[in-house]
Design a protein around this motif. Structure first.
Motif, PDB file in Angstrom:
ATOM      1  N   LEU A 183       0.799  -1.221   0.000  1.00 41.49           N
ATOM      2  CA  LEU A 183       0.000   0.000   0.000  1.00 41.49           C
ATOM      3  C   LEU A 183       0.840   1.283   0.000  1.00 41.49           C
ATOM      4  O   LEU A 183       0.556   2.203  -0.778  1.00 41.49           O
ATOM      5  N   PRO A 186       1.536   4.884  -4.641  1.00 43.74           N
ATOM      6  CA  PRO A 186       1.716   6.175  -5.327  1.00 43.74           C
ATOM      7  C   PRO A 186       3.011   6.231  -6.129  1.00 43.74           C
ATOM      8  O   PRO A 186       3.057   6.818  -7.212  1.00 43.74           O
ATOM      9  N   PRO A 226      -8.199  -2.123  -7.072  1.00 35.65           N
ATOM     10  CA  PRO A 226      -7.896  -0.987  -6.186  1.00 35.65           C
ATOM     11  C   PRO A 226      -6.756  -0.121  -6.719  1.00 35.65           C
ATOM     12  O   PRO A 226      -6.754   1.093  -6.517  1.00 35.65           O
ATOM     13  N   THR A 252      -7.068   3.781  -7.523  1.00 29.90           N
ATOM     14  CA  THR A 252      -6.118   4.728  -6.925  1.00 29.90           C
ATOM     15  C   THR A 252      -5.560   5.670  -7.987  1.00 29.90           C
ATOM     16  O   THR A 252      -5.421   6.881  -7.766  1.00 29.90           O
ATOM     17  N   ILE A 256      -6.099   9.746  -6.975  1.00 30.09           N
ATOM     18  CA  ILE A 256      -4.926   9.666  -6.114  1.00 30.09           C
ATOM     19  C   ILE A 256      -5.086  10.459  -4.822  1.00 30.09           C
ATOM     20  O   ILE A 256      -4.602  10.061  -3.763  1.00 30.09           O
ATOM     21  N   PHE A 288      -6.935   8.586  -2.374  1.00 28.77           N
ATOM     22  CA  PHE A 288      -6.099   7.506  -1.868  1.00 28.77           C
ATOM     23  C   PHE A 288      -5.305   7.964  -0.654  1.00 28.77           C
ATOM     24  O   PHE A 288      -5.183   7.233   0.332  1.00 28.77           O
ATOM     25  N   PHE A 300      -7.448   7.949   2.259  1.00 22.92           N
ATOM     26  CA  PHE A 300      -7.712   6.556   2.618  1.00 22.92           C
ATOM     27  C   PHE A 300      -6.506   5.945   3.315  1.00 22.92           C
ATOM     28  O   PHE A 300      -6.631   5.255   4.328  1.00 22.92           O
ATOM     29  N   PHE A 301      -5.313   6.228   2.789  1.00 23.39           N
ATOM     30  CA  PHE A 301      -4.086   5.661   3.342  1.00 23.39           C
ATOM     31  C   PHE A 301      -3.835   6.143   4.767  1.00 23.39           C
ATOM     32  O   PHE A 301      -3.388   5.377   5.624  1.00 23.39           O
TER      33      PHE A 301
END
Length: 282
Positions: free
Chosen positions: A23, A27, A229, A233, A237, A240, A243-244
């Motif tokens: 995860l 990016p 997913p 993402t 982004i 994301f 979310f992260f």
């Protein structure tokens, strides 16, 4: 092949995506395959379809490799049908070991005690099983083999190797979707060990399937659980990152849940109940 098995593989892919060593680097992979810094996008900006296309190509790359692995696993398994009962129990031992590894328990300060207790219990159960069944190669033998394998896995230091992050790097950034596809191939060939336990378990289940197509479907479902997913993402982004920031607090919980699921699958394989439950839920 029952739907529950396919959904389990898909869930495995999602757990792999959420794992602590996958995860955080998502990016970076998106920036690498698209050539656009993930942090440079502005909130509210429309979807960058070029980035999404590159992400889809990347997913297709690693999906191709994983799906072919599924086909190969089933193909080899078909030649060993005569020994399916023994192989399924050995596969169960491997899945349980991978599950224990995934929980992170072997990194704790009490790991040695845990390993010794499990190994000791497995030996005692084997002795009890021999005395009651007079059979040296019944379920008790494979439980003892599990304890012995866990001891070797831990005291040999193999578990430390699996905790090391290993990825295949492409030195020169390739252009466009074709380059992203190639990076996806490289990612699959040098996946981080974090997804190794889940992928390994699914490959073992694939080896038990009746046809090559079933094995391929199983690994394709895993790839989609990991890939969808990733594509979402790439399309959003900024969401994301929000979310992260939430999910990173629960990395340990995700690992423990994933590990427990693998252990349960291993137990079902060892007892011969995996196919029964799949049939009831399918």
């Amino acid at each position: 092949m029952e739907n529950i098995t396919i959904w389990a593989a898909f869930l495995g892919g999602i757990l792999a995506f959420l794992s602590p060593c996958v995860l955080p680097i998502i990016p970076g992979y998106i920036a690498y395959i698209s050539g656009v810094s993930a942090t440079s996008s502005e909130t509210g900006k429309k979807v960058d379809w070029q980035t999404v296309i590159s992400a889809i190509a990347f997913v297709l790359g690693f999906s191709l490799v994983f799906t072919l692995l599924g086909a190969a696993s089933t193909f080899v398994g078909q030649f060993l049908q005569e020994y399916k009962s023994i192989i399924s129990k050995i596969a169960a031992i491997v899945v349980i070991l991978l599950g224990i590894h995934f929980t992170g328990v072997l990194q704790s300060s009490k790991a040695k005690v845990f390993v010794l207790v499990v190994s000791g219990f497995s030996l005692l159960y084997y002795i009890y099983d021999i005395l009651t069944t007079k059979d040296y190669f019944s379920t008790g033998f494979f439980i003892f083999l599990l304890g012995l394998s866990l001891s070797l896995f831990y005291f040999s230091g193999i578990y430390k190797i699996l905790y090391e992050q290993k990825t295949t790097e492409v030195k020169k950034k390739p252009p466009g979707p074709i380059g992203a596809f190639l990076v996806g191939l490289a990612f699959a060939l040098g996946w981080t060990p974090c997804i190794g336990p889940i992928l390994g378990a699914i490959l073992l289940v694939a080896s038990q399937q009746e046809t090559v197509n079933q094995g391929m479907i199983l690994l394709f479902a895993f790839s989609m659980g990991l890939g969808i997913p990733f594509i979402l993402t790439a399309a959003a982004i900024n969401l994301f990152f929000k979310f992260f920031s939430v999910v990173r607090k629960y990395f340990l919980v995700i690992e423990v849940i994933g590990g427990i699921l693998l252990i349960l699958i291993g137990i079902l394989l060892m007892t011969g109940n995996f196919e029964k439950i799949s049939s009831m839920l399918g």
